[in-house]
Design a protein around this motif. Structure first.
Motif, mmCIF file in Angstrom:
data_model
loop_
_atom_site.group_PDB
_atom_site.id
_atom_site.type_symbol
_atom_site.label_atom_id
_atom_site.label_comp_id
_atom_site.label_asym_id
_atom_site.label_seq_id
_atom_site.Cartn_x
_atom_site.Cartn_y
_atom_site.Cartn_z
ATOM 1 N N ILE A 1 -6.093 -3.254 -9.002
ATOM 2 C CA ILE A 1 -4.995 -2.373 -9.433
ATOM 3 C C ILE A 1 -4.225 -3.013 -10.584
ATOM 4 N N GLU B 1 -5.022 4.517 -8.284
ATOM 5 C CA GLU B 1 -4.761 3.296 -7.527
ATOM 6 C C GLU B 1 -5.078 3.497 -6.046
ATOM 7 N N ILE C 1 2.253 -6.849 -9.006
ATOM 8 C CA ILE C 1 1.232 -6.706 -7.958
ATOM 9 C C ILE C 1 0.252 -7.874 -7.999
ATOM 10 N N CYS D 1 0.825 -1.214 0.000
ATOM 11 C CA CYS D 1 0.000 0.000 0.000
ATOM 12 C C CYS D 1 0.859 1.264 0.000
ATOM 13 N N ARG E 1 4.747 -3.837 -13.682
ATOM 14 C CA ARG E 1 4.145 -3.500 -12.380
ATOM 15 C C ARG E 1 2.820 -4.234 -12.177
ATOM 16 N N ILE F 1 2.158 2.494 -3.404
ATOM 17 C CA ILE F 1 1.187 3.023 -4.372
ATOM 18 C C ILE F 1 1.136 4.547 -4.273
ATOM 19 N N ARG G 1 -3.578 -1.375 -14.211
ATOM 20 C CA ARG G 1 -2.249 -1.208 -14.789
ATOM 21 C C ARG G 1 -2.148 -1.836 -16.171
#
Length: 406
Positions: free
Chosen positions: A229, A123, A262, A115, A258, A118, A233
């Motif tokens: 997220i 996001e 994630i 978290c 990315r 980010i 992305r």
């Protein structure tokens, strides 16, 4: 040991001021109340844990001892088991967070790190959306716990209220038959201490069940946010490529990397937490099925004791709500993972350079195998499993009810 304590204190300070802690503040307060917050485990907190655990444990034991001193008919056995194993479920949840404090702390730290990395406003909005959803569910479950506690108290004080309302001269007994117990003392003389013990154990158990459950729910909701997220992305990577052409290929490639990272972290974090709680969950399922079956039998055996009926009905409601909320949350994790692959299929991946297409192919290959939260490699946590557990409890109930009739 001094270094470890200072490190834990530093981790706690970092955690308190992190972006992620705002999302779990209610859960943190609830866990602090019952001594299960995994940070700052001082000797005073350990004493609090032992005291609360002891109260809950002794209440279960005093229920089971009723089988020793009473005539063991089937009705009495089912009555004792239906209430005792309801509190055994509370005890299992309490114990699972106590013995897995390091696992919970490590899991929260990993999720906090994700978290804190980010920075994109969209996001952050996704994280806040799922954090708010988890907070709303936590508050609703908290109200359900308050309702159960209020109902539990009401069925015990109702005979006294009725006694006052009808103005009878007959003395009112302090003992109750709603939950059978044997304290091996004069229950009339020490009725107030027994009542205090009973209601304290109920309060501790209810708090343990809802605080640990909502903490796991909040954690899994944040992993759902991570899957969302990843979808964002992937879409952003293709969008960058379409708007900027091949000049932005490097930036698009970084965004896709990315997204893959994630996504992998979301699967790893959710699997890590669930796998470490597998033993506790198996015990909880076994105790829960037995408790559900016996409470269904208690409900079906209702004659004219309204208090028994309300207590059994409330126990069933609490169990079924917990069962379906827990499995629904796990189902959401699976659905969010599948939605990621639907997103990958739907974007214009064919306009991307070969290097990005290879990454997309890697994601699509991962999508050929369904991702589920699995307990011990056997039990798949999902809505279908919740329905199977509910069906199993009803099947056991019909068997027990048929033997009772015989």
């Amino acid at each position: 040991m001094v270094v470890d304590k200072s490190k834990r204190g530093r981790d706690e300070r970092i955690f308190v001021y992190s972006f992620f802690v705002k999302r779990v503040n209610i859960n943190r307060i609830l866990l602090l109340i019952i001594g299960l917050w995994p940070y700052q485990r001082t000797p005073l907190v350990e004493l609090q844990l032992i005291l609360l655990y002891g109260i809950l444990m002794t209440f279960i034991l005093f229920q089971l001892t009723a089988l020793i001193t009473s005539e063991c008919t089937l009705d009495i056995i089912y009555k004792v088991i239906s209430s005792a194993f309801f509190y055994v479920c509370f005890l299992i949840k309490y114990n699972s967070f106590w013995i897995n404090a390091d696992i919970v702390r490590f899991s929260l730290k990993q999720l906090q790190d994700v978290c804190n990395e980010i920075t994109d406003k969209n996001e952050i909005a996704i994280i806040e959306k799922y954090g708010s959803k988890a907070k709303r569910i936590t508050i609703r479950i908290l109200f359900l716990g308050i309702f159960y506690q209020f109902t539990f108290i009401l069925i015990y004080i109702w005979p006294y209220i009725h006694h006052i309302m009808v103005f009878t001269n007959k003395s009112q007994s302090h003992t109750s038959v709603y939950i059978m117990t044997e304290y091996f003392i004069d229950e009339e003389k020490y009725s107030y201490l027994i009542t205090l013990h009973r209601h304290t154990a109920c309060c501790i158990g209810t708090l343990a069940m809802l605080t640990t459950g909502t903490m796991l729910l909040t954690y899994l909701q944040h992993t759902c946010a991570m899957f969302s997220i990843a979808c964002y992305r992937v879409e952003r990577a293709i969008d960058i490529l379409e708007k900027g052409g091949y000049q932005n290929e490097e930036k698009s490639c970084e965004e896709m990397i990315r997204a893959v990272n994630i996504h992998c972290k979301a699967m790893k974090l959710s699997n890590f937490l669930i796998s470490n709680f597998s033993g506790s969950f198996f015990c909880l399922i076994a105790a829960g099925v037995l408790c559900l079956s016996c409470n269904l039998l208690r409900l079906a055996s209702f004659t004219d004791d309204f208090g028994q009926f309300i207590l059994a009905l409330t126990n069933l409601i609490i169990h079924y709500v917990y069962l379906f909320v827990a499995n629904y949350t796990a189902q959401e994790v699976t659905d969010h993972n599948e939605y990621l692959f639907a997103t990958v299929y739907n974007v214009r991946w064919y306009v991307a350079p070969i290097r990005i297409q290879n990454m997309i192919l890697f994601l699509l290959q991962r999508g050929t195998k369904s991702f589920h939260l699995i307990l011990g490699g056997i039990f798949v946590v999902s809505l279908q499993s919740a329905a199977s557990i509910a069906s199993t409890s009803v099947s056991y109930f019909t068997v027990l009810y048929s033997t009772r009739l015989d």
